[in-house]
Design a protein around this motif. Sequence first.
Motif, PDB file in Angstrom:
ATOM      1  N   ASN A  66       0.820  -1.142   0.023  1.00 33.79           N
ATOM      2  CA  ASN A  66      -0.046  -0.214  -0.215  1.00 33.79           C
ATOM      3  C   ASN A  66       0.801   1.394  -0.045  1.00 33.79           C
ATOM      4  O   ASN A  66       0.164   2.377   0.123  1.00 33.79           O
ATOM      5  N   ALA A  67       1.936   1.246   0.199  1.00 36.14           N
ATOM      6  CA  ALA A  67       2.853   2.323  -0.060  1.00 36.14           C
ATOM      7  C   ALA A  67       2.535   3.100  -1.278  1.00 36.14           C
ATOM      8  O   ALA A  67       2.358   2.864  -2.472  1.00 36.14           O
ATOM      9  N   ARG A  68       2.297   4.436  -1.186  1.00 38.21           N
ATOM     10  CA  ARG A  68       1.896   5.426  -2.052  1.00 38.21           C
ATOM     11  C   ARG A  68       2.135   6.767  -1.963  1.00 38.21           C
ATOM     12  O   ARG A  68       2.899   7.165  -0.797  1.00 38.21           O
ATOM     13  N   GLU A  69       2.027   7.550  -2.808  1.00 37.50           N
ATOM     14  CA  GLU A  69       2.508   9.172  -2.977  1.00 37.50           C
ATOM     15  C   GLU A  69       1.824   9.748  -1.739  1.00 37.50           C
ATOM     16  O   GLU A  69       0.847   9.657  -1.202  1.00 37.50           O
ATOM     17  N   GLY A  70       2.697  10.600  -1.181  1.00 38.64           N
ATOM     18  CA  GLY A  70       2.152  11.282   0.181  1.00 38.64           C
ATOM     19  C   GLY A  70       2.735  10.572   1.228  1.00 38.64           C
ATOM     20  O   GLY A  70       2.667  11.193   2.539  1.00 38.64           O
ATOM     21  N   GLY A  71       3.630   9.406   1.237  1.00 37.69           N
ATOM     22  CA  GLY A  71       4.080   8.572   2.353  1.00 37.69           C
ATOM     23  C   GLY A  71       3.007   7.824   3.063  1.00 37.69           C
ATOM     24  O   GLY A  71       3.608   7.200   4.168  1.00 37.69           O
ATOM     25  N   PHE A  72       1.880   7.609   2.463  1.00 36.30           N
ATOM     26  CA  PHE A  72       0.799   6.951   3.126  1.00 36.30           C
ATOM     27  C   PHE A  72       1.288   5.588   2.813  1.00 36.30           C
ATOM     28  O   PHE A  72       1.761   4.920   1.662  1.00 36.30           O
ATOM     29  N   PRO A  73       0.725   4.515   3.797  1.00 37.67           N
ATOM     30  CA  PRO A  73       0.047   4.896   5.112  1.00 37.67           C
ATOM     31  C   PRO A  73       1.201   5.450   6.181  1.00 37.67           C
ATOM     32  O   PRO A  73       2.396   4.994   6.103  1.00 37.67           O
ATOM     33  N   TRP A  74       0.814   6.634   6.789  1.00 38.63           N
ATOM     34  CA  TRP A  74       1.534   7.200   8.005  1.00 38.63           C
ATOM     35  C   TRP A  74       1.503   6.291   9.169  1.00 38.63           C
ATOM     36  O   TRP A  74       0.625   5.661   9.459  1.00 38.63           O
ATOM     37  N   VAL A  75       2.907   5.995   9.685  1.00 37.13           N
ATOM     38  CA  VAL A  75       2.881   5.181  10.765  1.00 37.13           C
ATOM     39  C   VAL A  75       3.263   6.028  12.024  1.00 37.13           C
ATOM     40  O   VAL A  75       4.094   6.993  11.973  1.00 37.13           O
ATOM     41  N   TYR A  76       2.615   5.613  13.052  1.00 38.03           N
ATOM     42  CA  TYR A  76       2.829   6.678  14.423  1.00 38.03           C
ATOM     43  C   TYR A  76       3.249   5.714  15.406  1.00 38.03           C
ATOM     44  O   TYR A  76       2.472   4.593  15.581  1.00 38.03           O
ATOM     45  N   TYR A  77       4.073   5.975  16.281  1.00 34.11           N
ATOM     46  CA  TYR A  77       4.537   4.844  17.213  1.00 34.11           C
ATOM     47  C   TYR A  77       5.141   5.698  18.558  1.00 34.11           C
ATOM     48  O   TYR A  77       5.415   6.855  18.289  1.00 34.11           O
ATOM     49  N   PRO A  78       5.331   5.066  19.572  1.00 37.71           N
ATOM     50  CA  PRO A  78       5.768   5.520  20.807  1.00 37.71           C
ATOM     51  C   PRO A  78       7.236   6.073  20.566  1.00 37.71           C
ATOM     52  O   PRO A  78       8.097   5.282  20.281  1.00 37.71           O
ATOM     53  N   LYS A  79       7.653   7.000  21.100  1.00 38.71           N
ATOM     54  CA  LYS A  79       8.800   7.933  20.480  1.00 38.71           C
ATOM     55  C   LYS A  79      10.278   7.171  21.242  1.00 38.71           C
ATOM     56  O   LYS A  79      11.033   7.108  20.486  1.00 38.71           O
ATOM     57  N   ASP A  80      10.020   6.357  22.049  1.00 36.57           N
ATOM     58  CA  ASP A  80      11.209   5.785  22.778  1.00 36.57           C
ATOM     59  C   ASP A  80      11.235   4.352  22.626  1.00 36.57           C
ATOM     60  O   ASP A  80      12.249   3.663  23.020  1.00 36.57           O
ATOM     61  N   ALA A  81      10.331   3.692  21.448  1.00 41.53           N
ATOM     62  CA  ALA A  81      10.548   2.443  21.312  1.00 41.53           C
ATOM     63  C   ALA A  81      11.237   2.190  19.890  1.00 41.53           C
ATOM     64  O   ALA A  81      11.050   2.747  19.066  1.00 41.53           O
ATOM     65  N   GLY A  82      12.471   1.926  20.281  1.00 37.64           N
ATOM     66  CA  GLY A  82      13.726   1.857  19.159  1.00 37.64           C
ATOM     67  C   GLY A  82      13.409   0.990  18.070  1.00 37.64           C
ATOM     68  O   GLY A  82      14.087   0.810  17.133  1.00 37.64           O
ATOM     69  N   PHE A  90      14.970  -1.332   7.783  1.00 39.52           N
ATOM     70  CA  PHE A  90      15.097  -2.484   7.304  1.00 39.52           C
ATOM     71  C   PHE A  90      13.794  -2.722   5.982  1.00 39.52           C
ATOM     72  O   PHE A  90      14.287  -3.038   4.801  1.00 39.52           O
ATOM     73  N   MET A  91      12.933  -2.108   6.272  1.00 39.30           N
ATOM     74  CA  MET A  91      11.639  -2.250   5.139  1.00 39.30           C
ATOM     75  C   MET A  91      12.370  -1.211   3.936  1.00 39.30           C
ATOM     76  O   MET A  91      11.874  -1.569   2.864  1.00 39.30           O
ATOM     77  N   SER A  92      12.856  -0.210   4.321  1.00 37.96           N
ATOM     78  CA  SER A  92      13.425   0.597   3.343  1.00 37.96           C
ATOM     79  C   SER A  92      14.471  -0.247   2.150  1.00 37.96           C
ATOM     80  O   SER A  92      14.660   0.161   0.932  1.00 37.96           O
ATOM     81  N   LYS A  93      15.170  -1.016   2.843  1.00 44.51           N
ATOM     82  CA  LYS A  93      16.134  -1.570   2.115  1.00 44.51           C
ATOM     83  C   LYS A  93      15.489  -3.047   1.531  1.00 44.51           C
ATOM     84  O   LYS A  93      15.691  -3.541   0.174  1.00 44.51           O
ATOM     85  N   PHE A  94      14.881  -3.773   2.220  1.00 37.99           N
ATOM     86  CA  PHE A  94      13.873  -4.706   1.773  1.00 37.99           C
ATOM     87  C   PHE A  94      12.867  -4.589   0.704  1.00 37.99           C
ATOM     88  O   PHE A  94      12.883  -5.215  -0.459  1.00 37.99           O
ATOM     89  N   ASP A  95      12.030  -3.386   0.641  1.00 37.94           N
ATOM     90  CA  ASP A  95      11.224  -3.039  -0.447  1.00 37.94           C
ATOM     91  C   ASP A  95      11.624  -1.622  -0.598  1.00 37.94           C
ATOM     92  O   ASP A  95      11.234  -0.799  -0.196  1.00 37.94           O
ATOM     93  N   PRO A  96      12.482  -1.276  -1.543  1.00 40.28           N
ATOM     94  CA  PRO A  96      12.906   0.072  -1.873  1.00 40.28           C
ATOM     95  C   PRO A  96      11.825   0.775  -2.110  1.00 40.28           C
ATOM     96  O   PRO A  96      11.958   2.259  -1.949  1.00 40.28           O
ATOM     97  N   HIS A  97      10.907   0.573  -2.712  1.00 40.64           N
ATOM     98  CA  HIS A  97       9.773   1.411  -3.258  1.00 40.64           C
ATOM     99  C   HIS A  97       9.006   1.767  -2.106  1.00 40.64           C
ATOM    100  O   HIS A  97       8.123   2.647  -2.512  1.00 40.64           O
ATOM    101  N   THR A  98       9.220   1.379  -1.005  1.00 39.63           N
ATOM    102  CA  THR A  98       8.507   2.011   0.322  1.00 39.63           C
ATOM    103  C   THR A  98       9.173   2.961   0.909  1.00 39.63           C
ATOM    104  O   THR A  98       8.748   3.402   2.132  1.00 39.63           O
ATOM    105  N   GLN A  99      10.248   3.301   0.758  1.00 40.96           N
ATOM    106  CA  GLN A  99      11.157   4.071   1.400  1.00 40.96           C
ATOM    107  C   GLN A  99      10.581   5.587   1.774  1.00 40.96           C
ATOM    108  O   GLN A  99      10.991   6.298   2.547  1.00 40.96           O
ATOM    109  N   HIS A 100       9.451   6.016   0.965  1.00 47.53           N
ATOM    110  CA  HIS A 100       9.026   7.316   1.159  1.00 47.53           C
ATOM    111  C   HIS A 100       7.907   7.381   2.239  1.00 47.53           C
ATOM    112  O   HIS A 100       7.252   8.245   2.575  1.00 47.53           O
ATOM    113  N   ASN A 101       7.640   5.990   2.798  1.00 42.90           N
ATOM    114  CA  ASN A 101       6.715   6.171   3.870  1.00 42.90           C
ATOM    115  C   ASN A 101       7.074   7.052   5.020  1.00 42.90           C
ATOM    116  O   ASN A 101       8.277   7.205   5.219  1.00 42.90           O
TER     117      ASN A 101
END
Length: 292
Positions: A66-82, A90-101
């Motif tokens: 589902n990666a698409r223009e605008g960086g969607f889907p946007w992912v929000y997470y607890p800031k101190d969860a590394g 990892f995902m940006s390397k595994f699926d390069p077309h998703t790197q703009h999420n």
Amino acid sequence: MKLTITGYSTALFATWYFIEELGLLFDAGDGVSAHLLQKSRKIKHIFISHPDRDHITGLLQIRQLNAREGGFPWVYYPKDAGSFPAMDNFMSKFDPHTQHNIWHPLNDTQDVPIKKGILVHSIRNEHIEAPKNSIKSLSFDVIEVKQKLKEQFKTLSPKELQTLRLQKGNDFITEEKKQSILSYSGDTPVQDFDRWKHSKILIHEATFLDNSINPPKGQKKNQHSTLEEVIEMVAASKVEQLILGHFSSRYSKQQIQQAVMSFAQKYALNIPIFCVFPGEVVKDILNTNSIV
């Protein structure tokens, strides 16, 4: 606002809830894409409560499909969860077309607008033992924001209101009103009976039916809610509809139903209660048969 909520939630295995009208996904456990199929394309915002695997393993497939223009889907997470920056890397390397999420770290009590008049409010919880200034696990409140006519102007005619609006602006005669239309506990023990006091719809975990299995606090194990304490809390609130999930798979459907009815009677809770039973995907939860 009518909300179509589809979800799966079995402790240890996977949890996710999709709110179709808002393009909103709470948590992203395994199987979310397989069950939503094309509807997963409607997901615009994913709010992850914490980094346990049963809440995040579906992210890889969602992002790939589902990666698409605008960086969607946007992912929000607890800031101190590394775990989340590591997953993004990892995902940006595994699926390069998703790197703009786009991945957004969230603090406690942070408001995120997701569409006009709707925001998601983050709330720190105690599922993961951490210092007070550390944000590793979150609950969420979906807030509807509306402009309402101030009380002192309600007796004025439309013509008088229009004159005031032209002279002093709309903000002079209206005020902002906020209403919790949906709340999601994530994984957390019950901490504050007032936390969800005015929620219209509450999705709350109830991993254990009683306290015989939940580990005592201070044992370095993640904390969960018991069914009885959730029912007791909701009975003291103005929650209008309750969705229970994240039950341990050690319980049968019949055991859960009987326990829900028993505790609802004990605490005089007379609102619709819906259950997402272990191993079951429930579509349009609020249109299924309530337990009570």
